[in-house]
Scaffold this active site. Structure first.
Site, PDB file in Angstrom:
ATOM      1  N   HIS A  18       0.853  -1.186   0.000  1.00  0.00           N
ATOM      2  CA  HIS A  18       0.000   0.000   0.000  1.00  0.00           C
ATOM      3  C   HIS A  18       0.892   1.241   0.000  1.00  0.00           C
ATOM      4  O   HIS A  18       2.125   1.132   0.038  1.00  0.00           O
ATOM      5  CB  HIS A  18      -1.002  -0.020   1.153  1.00  0.00           C
ATOM      6  CG  HIS A  18      -0.381  -0.087   2.518  1.00  0.00           C
ATOM      7  ND1 HIS A  18       0.363   0.948   3.048  1.00  0.00           N
ATOM      8  CD2 HIS A  18      -0.393  -1.052   3.459  1.00  0.00           C
ATOM      9  CE1 HIS A  18       0.776   0.621   4.256  1.00  0.00           C
ATOM     10  NE2 HIS A  18       0.337  -0.597   4.528  1.00  0.00           N
ATOM     11  N   HIS A  21       4.029   1.616   2.268  1.00  0.00           N
ATOM     12  CA  HIS A  21       5.279   0.940   1.880  1.00  0.00           C
ATOM     13  C   HIS A  21       5.966   1.727   0.767  1.00  0.00           C
ATOM     14  O   HIS A  21       7.192   1.885   0.768  1.00  0.00           O
ATOM     15  CB  HIS A  21       5.001  -0.487   1.393  1.00  0.00           C
ATOM     16  CG  HIS A  21       4.195  -1.306   2.359  1.00  0.00           C
ATOM     17  ND1 HIS A  21       2.942  -1.781   2.066  1.00  0.00           N
ATOM     18  CD2 HIS A  21       4.464  -1.703   3.630  1.00  0.00           C
ATOM     19  CE1 HIS A  21       2.482  -2.458   3.099  1.00  0.00           C
ATOM     20  NE2 HIS A  21       3.384  -2.423   4.063  1.00  0.00           N
ATOM     21  N   CYS A 126       1.078 -10.620  19.945  1.00  0.00           N
ATOM     22  CA  CYS A 126       0.238 -10.044  18.883  1.00  0.00           C
ATOM     23  C   CYS A 126       0.839 -10.471  17.548  1.00  0.00           C
ATOM     24  O   CYS A 126       1.969 -10.101  17.216  1.00  0.00           O
ATOM     25  CB  CYS A 126       0.186  -8.520  18.958  1.00  0.00           C
ATOM     26  SG  CYS A 126      -0.611  -7.813  17.489  1.00  0.00           S
ATOM     27  N   CYS A 129       1.781  -7.528  15.157  1.00  0.00           N
ATOM     28  CA  CYS A 129       3.095  -6.918  15.403  1.00  0.00           C
ATOM     29  C   CYS A 129       4.214  -7.939  15.300  1.00  0.00           C
ATOM     30  O   CYS A 129       5.379  -7.566  15.227  1.00  0.00           O
ATOM     31  CB  CYS A 129       3.177  -6.321  16.806  1.00  0.00           C
ATOM     32  SG  CYS A 129       2.068  -4.965  17.115  1.00  0.00           S
ATOM     33  N   CYS A 143      -4.396  -5.018  21.137  1.00  0.00           N
ATOM     34  CA  CYS A 143      -3.243  -4.287  20.619  1.00  0.00           C
ATOM     35  C   CYS A 143      -3.767  -3.060  19.871  1.00  0.00           C
ATOM     36  O   CYS A 143      -4.561  -3.204  18.945  1.00  0.00           O
ATOM     37  CB  CYS A 143      -2.446  -5.174  19.658  1.00  0.00           C
ATOM     38  SG  CYS A 143      -1.326  -4.212  18.634  1.00  0.00           S
ATOM     39  N   HIS A 146      -3.271  -2.984  16.009  1.00  0.00           N
ATOM     40  CA  HIS A 146      -3.994  -3.904  15.128  1.00  0.00           C
ATOM     41  C   HIS A 146      -5.432  -4.137  15.543  1.00  0.00           C
ATOM     42  O   HIS A 146      -6.147  -4.870  14.877  1.00  0.00           O
ATOM     43  CB  HIS A 146      -3.225  -5.226  15.011  1.00  0.00           C
ATOM     44  CG  HIS A 146      -1.915  -5.051  14.309  1.00  0.00           C
ATOM     45  ND1 HIS A 146      -0.742  -4.816  14.981  1.00  0.00           N
ATOM     46  CD2 HIS A 146      -1.615  -4.994  12.986  1.00  0.00           C
ATOM     47  CE1 HIS A 146       0.236  -4.649  14.104  1.00  0.00           C
ATOM     48  NE2 HIS A 146      -0.266  -4.740  12.894  1.00  0.00           N
ATOM     49  N   LYS A 294      -3.664   5.317  10.549  1.00  0.00           N
ATOM     50  CA  LYS A 294      -2.564   4.794   9.762  1.00  0.00           C
ATOM     51  C   LYS A 294      -3.153   4.031   8.578  1.00  0.00           C
ATOM     52  O   LYS A 294      -4.136   3.308   8.728  1.00  0.00           O
ATOM     53  CB  LYS A 294      -1.748   3.860  10.649  1.00  0.00           C
ATOM     54  CG  LYS A 294      -0.568   3.253   9.961  1.00  0.00           C
ATOM     55  CD  LYS A 294       0.051   2.218  10.873  1.00  0.00           C
ATOM     56  CE  LYS A 294       1.019   1.352  10.099  1.00  0.00           C
ATOM     57  NZ  LYS A 294       1.272   0.086  10.736  1.00  0.00           N
ATOM     58  N   LYS A 297      -3.495  -2.416   5.696  1.00  0.00           N
ATOM     59  CA  LYS A 297      -4.387  -3.404   5.125  1.00  0.00           C
ATOM     60  C   LYS A 297      -5.445  -3.805   6.140  1.00  0.00           C
ATOM     61  O   LYS A 297      -6.622  -3.875   5.841  1.00  0.00           O
ATOM     62  CB  LYS A 297      -3.552  -4.636   4.742  1.00  0.00           C
ATOM     63  CG  LYS A 297      -4.299  -5.639   3.916  1.00  0.00           C
ATOM     64  CD  LYS A 297      -4.237  -5.263   2.457  1.00  0.00           C
ATOM     65  CE  LYS A 297      -4.961  -6.308   1.611  1.00  0.00           C
ATOM     66  NZ  LYS A 297      -5.072  -5.865   0.229  1.00  0.00           N
TER      67      LYS A 297
HETATM   68  N1  MSP Z   1       8.644  -6.923   8.215  1.00  0.00           N
HETATM   69  C1  MSP Z   1       8.720  -5.855   9.139  1.00  0.00           C
HETATM   70  C2  MSP Z   1      10.001  -5.089   8.988  1.00  0.00           C
HETATM   71  C3  MSP Z   1      11.245  -5.886   9.113  1.00  0.00           C
HETATM   72  S1  MSP Z   1      12.655  -4.942   8.789  1.00  0.00           S
HETATM   73  C4  MSP Z   1      13.938  -5.876   9.273  1.00  0.00           C
HETATM   74  C5  MSP Z   1       7.552  -4.905   8.916  1.00  0.00           C
HETATM   75  N2  MSP Z   1       6.963  -4.970   7.730  1.00  0.00           N
HETATM   76  S2  MSP Z   1       5.717  -4.071   7.274  1.00  0.00           S
HETATM   77  O1  MSP Z   1       5.300  -4.614   6.011  1.00  0.00           O
HETATM   78  O2  MSP Z   1       4.744  -4.006   8.297  1.00  0.00           O
HETATM   79  O3  MSP Z   1       6.302  -2.669   6.975  1.00  0.00           O
HETATM   80  C6  MSP Z   1       6.436  -1.688   7.948  1.00  0.00           C
HETATM   81  C7  MSP Z   1       7.061  -0.482   7.323  1.00  0.00           C
HETATM   82  O4  MSP Z   1       6.289  -0.057   6.185  1.00  0.00           O
HETATM   83  C8  MSP Z   1       7.076   0.749   8.210  1.00  0.00           C
HETATM   84  O5  MSP Z   1       8.136   0.785   9.108  1.00  0.00           O
HETATM   85  C9  MSP Z   1       7.196   1.833   7.166  1.00  0.00           C
HETATM   86  O6  MSP Z   1       8.495   1.883   6.646  1.00  0.00           O
HETATM   87  C10 MSP Z   1       6.252   1.345   6.103  1.00  0.00           C
HETATM   88  N3  MSP Z   1       4.880   1.771   6.369  1.00  0.00           N
HETATM   89  C11 MSP Z   1       3.804   0.956   6.497  1.00  0.00           C
HETATM   90  N4  MSP Z   1       2.702   1.726   6.665  1.00  0.00           N
HETATM   91  C12 MSP Z   1       3.028   3.017   6.652  1.00  0.00           C
HETATM   92  C13 MSP Z   1       2.319   4.227   6.690  1.00  0.00           C
HETATM   93  N5  MSP Z   1       1.024   4.269   6.798  1.00  0.00           N
HETATM   94  N6  MSP Z   1       3.041   5.372   6.577  1.00  0.00           N
HETATM   95  C14 MSP Z   1       4.394   5.371   6.409  1.00  0.00           C
HETATM   96  N7  MSP Z   1       5.074   4.246   6.371  1.00  0.00           N
HETATM   97  C15 MSP Z   1       4.454   3.054   6.529  1.00  0.00           C
HETATM   98  O7  MSP Z   1       7.247  -4.145   9.808  1.00  0.00           O
END
Ligand code: MSP
Length: 505
Positions: A18, A21, A126, A129, A143, A146, A294, A297
């Site tokens: 999304h 990312h 969780c 997380c 949590c 989530h 935030k 998904k």
């Molecule tokens: N897999 C772990 C990270 C492991 S790194 C060794 C994870 N993955 S995640 O798919 O949940 O991605 C989290 C990251 O996605 C956040 O830290 C950020 O970089 C990005 N974001 C996800 N949602 C976001 C927003 N709504 N806004 C900005 N960044 C966001 O955690």
């Protein structure tokens, strides 16, 4: 220049990408591209995190093995940096055999160095997380990230002696740019000062993951596997070449605040325990918010970045990500916001400036631009500090400030058109030299701005240079005044950002 290594978190593959990312990936790409422009040897890593319990669950729901599911969805994730025009040097999957072997060696080093012990763990977990929670972390028993109740887990696990690293970690925080922005460093520091608990690096109850080398009935906890990607990728991204000595520890980790503890506390400790240098720097940015929540998904308010690209094109999406929210802070995002910036800033400020400038050179000078710089003029003065100002802001991860600095010059160039009114100058043959000087400043200014913008909107920067019949080189030294030589065959440029219908809310 020092080598520069920038990473995004590796994203969980339990769902599709999304805009959140895309946001981190774009930010990392802007930094990497800018460093390359400035002559640094840069390496940009992104990828996916596959061994999460939630990935195994989604796979089961779809009747697939976790690996088969991950193989399918990895294709979509690999497409994300590509569609964003990100210049990543490698895309890591934690199911890569080389990564798995590296993690096993890494964990074995921790074990051999005496940082691992076995204990029984019980607690609330969780799965969103992928972390244990204390009662204090929960709101109404759920949590808050989530909006779901954690599960009770009790198993024999291998633990990492995190608590023994407290002093070493606090020492890292004495360097005031270790974690940026400062308020995030404070958050991490107070977490450390509050007393660290050892954490479990293994899971007994699942099979999806990397086997613990000395206890193959257990697999590595997903974070103890995933974080290691930042080093492992360097070991095998280029077959036959170990990039670790070149790029480690010159790394800048980008991440959002949701995973601050893992990156700013657990990860440096794991590295120290395994005998590696801690990372050079971590930058923790905020969330892009949609209706103040935030974007994610599970909360069902996803903005598909690929849809946005289909409508607006990739550069406007990149531009909007850097500009809409001050990088580091939380910020509200809306589709109307991207549309408005597309029209007003990209279409009018930048696109029209190019259209008008090229049209005037074509009309008044038959497409030839004479070399007539004004080294003491207002445009020269506006451009002269641009390169160092933008570089300084980017070195502080201030993507938004650096872009605003460039936009100041875009606005100055637009004002120049209005105040000098070249269409009036063109009427009087006695003012021919003045007209040449004005046209030169506009072309040269736009050229310098295009080079400065190249990390943000690479395709547009190329298009501007091409329309101005300028060399395609985007070295940082070209962000300077007066480098345009006499040029021929400039034609009225086609609009960079054609009008689009307004979105329907
Ligand atoms: N897999 C772990 C990270 C492991 S790194 C060794 C994870 N993955 S995640 O798919 O949940 O991605 C989290 C990251 O996605 C956040 O830290 C950020 O970089 C990005 N974001 C996800 N949602 C976001 C927003 N709504 N806004 C900005 N960044 C966001 O955690």
């Amino acid at each position: 220049m020092e080598p520069f290594y920038v990473t995004t978190p590796i994203y969980y593959v339990n769902s599709t990408p999304h805009i959140g990312h895309a946001y981190t990936t774009i930010a990392a790409d802007i930094l990497a591209r800018n460093q390359r422009q400035r002559g640094a040897k840069a390496f940009f890593l992104t990828g996916v995190d596959e061994h999460a319990a939630k990935v195994a669950r989604v796979a089961a729901e779809q009747g697939l093995s976790p690996q088969a599911y991950a193989d399918q969805i990895a294709v979509v994730w690999r497409d994300l940096p590509e569609r964003l025009n990100a210049s990543n040097d490698f895309f890591i999957r934690t199911s890569d055999p080389e990564h798995k072997q590296f993690v096993q060696k890494f964990l074995q080093r921790l074990f051999d160095n005496g940082h691992i012990y076995q204990d029984v763990y019980s607690g609330l977990y969780c799965v969103g997380c992928e972390a244990f929670k204390t009662e204090a972390d929960l709101v109404d028993g759920k949590c808050p990230e989530h909006d779901r109740e954690p599960e009770w887990i009790e198993e024999r696990n291998w633990f990492f002696r995190l608590a023994s690293f407290e002093q070493e970690l606090l020492q890292l925080y004495e360097r005031d740019d270790f974690v940026l922005p400062g308020f995030r460093a404070n958050e991490a520091r107070s977490f450390i000062e509050g007393g660290l608990q050892d954490f479990s690096i293994s899971r007994a109850g699942q099979t999806w993951g990397i086997p613990i080398p000395w206890d193959t009935d257990s697999v590595a906890y997903v974070w103890a596997d995933a974080l290691v990607n930042y080093v492992s990728a360097l070991a095998y991204a280029r077959p036959g070449q170990d990039l670790i000595p070149t790029f480690w520890p010159q790394v800048r980790h980008l991440l959002a605040k949701d995973i601050l503890r893992f990156h700013c506390v657990y990860w440096p400790a794991l590295l120290l325990g395994a005998g590696y240098e801690p990372p050079r720097q971590l930058f923790v940015h905020g969330y892009l918010l949609l209706d103040d929540r935030k974007i994610s998904k599970s909360l069902g308010n996803v903005v598909d970045p690929l849809d946005l690209i289909d409508v607006y094109g990739v550069d406007p999406v990149r531009f909007w990500c850097a500009r809409a929210v001050s990088f580091g802070q939380d910020g509200a995002a809306s589709i109307l916001g991207i549309h408005e910036r597309y029209e007003r800033e990209l279409g009018n400020d930048l696109g029209n400036l190019l259209s008008r400038t090229t049209a005037m050179v074509a009309r008044y000078r038959g497409g030839t631009l004479r070399a007539s710089p004004s080294p003491d003029g207002s445009i020269a003065n506006a451009i002269r500090p641009l390169a160092s100002d933008v570089a300084a802001s980017l070195d502080e991860f201030d993507l938004t400030g650096a872009l605003e600095r460039i936009w100041e010059v875009v606005r100055i160039l637009n004002r120049e058109v209005e105040t000098t009114a070249p269409w009036q100058l063109a009427k009087d043959p006695l003012l021919a030299d003045d007209l040449d000087r004005v046209l030169y400043d506009l072309v040269d200014g736009l050229r310098a701005v295009a080079v400065a913008l190249a990390a943000y909107i690479p395709t547009t920067a190329d298009a501007i240079l091409a329309a101005l019949r300028q060399p395609t080189g985007i070295e940082w030294a070209n962000v300077a005044y007066g480098l345009t030589a006499e040029t021929h065959a400039i034609e009225p440029a086609t609009p960079l950002f054609p009008r689009l219908d307004a979105p329907v809310e």
